[in-house]
Design an enzyme around this catalytic site. Sequence first.
Site, PDB file in Angstrom:
ATOM      1  NE  ARG A  89      -0.420   1.500   3.676  1.00 35.38           N
ATOM      2  CZ  ARG A  89       0.750   2.096   3.771  1.00 35.38           C
ATOM      3  NH1 ARG A  89       1.879   1.439   3.892  1.00 35.38           N
ATOM      4  NH2 ARG A  89       0.824   3.428   3.736  1.00 35.38           N
ATOM      5  N   GLY A  90       0.282   2.400  -0.120  1.00 32.46           N
ATOM      6  CA  GLY A  90       1.077   3.627  -0.197  1.00 32.46           C
ATOM      7  C   GLY A  90       1.355   3.932  -1.668  1.00 32.46           C
TER       8      GLY A  90
ATOM      9  NE  ARG B 240      -6.011   1.004  -1.942  1.00 33.09           N
ATOM     10  CZ  ARG B 240      -5.383   1.530  -0.896  1.00 33.09           C
ATOM     11  NH1 ARG B 240      -4.115   1.228  -0.659  1.00 33.09           N
ATOM     12  NH2 ARG B 240      -6.004   2.351  -0.082  1.00 33.09           N
TER      13      ARG B 240
ATOM     14  CD  GLN C 197      -3.415   3.007   6.753  1.00 37.68           C
ATOM     15  OE1 GLN C 197      -4.014   3.501   7.706  1.00 37.68           O
ATOM     16  NE2 GLN C 197      -3.977   2.878   5.572  1.00 37.68           N
TER      17      GLN C 197
ATOM     18  CG  ASP D  76      -2.578   8.400  -1.223  1.00 41.75           C
ATOM     19  OD1 ASP D  76      -2.071   7.279  -1.207  1.00 41.75           O
ATOM     20  OD2 ASP D  76      -2.788   9.066  -0.183  1.00 41.75           O
TER      21      ASP D  76
ATOM     22  CG  ASN E 217      -2.010  12.008   2.669  1.00 37.92           C
ATOM     23  OD1 ASN E 217      -1.432  11.155   2.021  1.00 37.92           O
ATOM     24  ND2 ASN E 217      -1.742  12.211   3.953  1.00 37.92           N
ATOM     25  CE  LYS E 218      -5.161   6.031   4.164  1.00 32.80           C
ATOM     26  NZ  LYS E 218      -6.049   5.118   3.397  1.00 32.80           N
TER      27      LYS E 218
END
Length: 371
Positions: free
Chosen positions: A54-55, A95, A208, A249, A259-260
């Site tokens: 991920r990331g 994703r 995370q 992202d 972003n998250k």
Amino acid sequence: MNVNGQPYRTIWTDPDHPGRVRIIDQRWLPHRFVIEDIGSVEEMAEAIAGMHVRGAGLIGAAAGYGMYLAALGAASATNPEECLQQAARRLKATRPTAVNLAWAVDRQLQAMEPASDAEERIRLARETAAAIADEDAAFCRRIGEHGLELIREISRARNGQPVNILTHCNAGWLAFVDHGSATAPIYAAHDAGLPVHVWVDETRPRNQGAQLTAWELGQHGVPHTVIADNAGGHLMQHGRVDLVITGTDRTTAAGDVANKIGTYLKALAARDNDVPFYVALPSSSFDWSLQDGISGIPIEERDPEEVRLVQGLLDGRIESVLVTPPESPAANFAFGVTPARLVTALITERGICRADRQAIAGMFPDHVTEG
Ligand code: MRU
């Protein structure tokens, strides 16, 4: 970076089996260090969708290697071109938010185009996958060099007192091939002997920060403290955060940053408290085609079970426990957009620039023309 003193990247090919790609399966960290072998494009797609990897940067590298595995598979197909296109669609659908994924798949398709036979296609795909991974690591290392200067300046102003950096989610080396984006300046400062301390947002729902960022900072010996997601504003009000550095992202050509989920709230608190808010990214995380982040960036909605359940170590086993009433519905918006106006600057492999169209175009004139 090192794991128990041994250097690792997050993805590599098995030197004894060139058709096998190896990854660190992040679902089990920090409690277990598991390496997984991936032998087909379908396995790679499942690894990306299921967050074994991920990331943004790592998803891109994984997609690059996924297309290499697709090229191997296509060698025995009656219609290799259709086989590659199918693999590209499968990988891109895993994703939606991190732009590195589609970028890497398209780069692979373009690289393989001139191939006249299966052997050449495989060679080109293998070289391109390696180039994407090497570039990701090199760009992150350079982000570290540029970000180090920011931290050095703050360290001077603090007369050598530890610089307190807040970060959200995991934009560390686990989210890339090596070094990380948000963590690269932190590792560079720590390695240069500057005292730093990191406030690590736990980052619900998948934690995370608590599970991955805390683990990798610990492996590198960087002082850090895990905090509940909502603690950041309080710490800023009390002068206990000198700067925020997050990853992204997908960032638009005008500097809006996806972003998250939760990043936007940190940026609002930072602005209210005059705390500089930096976003670190390699150029592969820019979406040059987008101008407006809030309307244009696709936001992934994941399984609500990730909100209702929390995973942790229980009696030596990794277990998930229910934290909500069993009948309560949940929603899982995985990302959010922080508008450019709240971002102090972007830390890229080419240097640091303001988060606005003009400054970004000035730093990346070769890319902006693509949009
Ligand atoms: O859902 P994830 O874990 O793939 O989320 C991506 C992230 O790690 C974060 O959004 C990160 O801060 C930016 S990606 C380097």
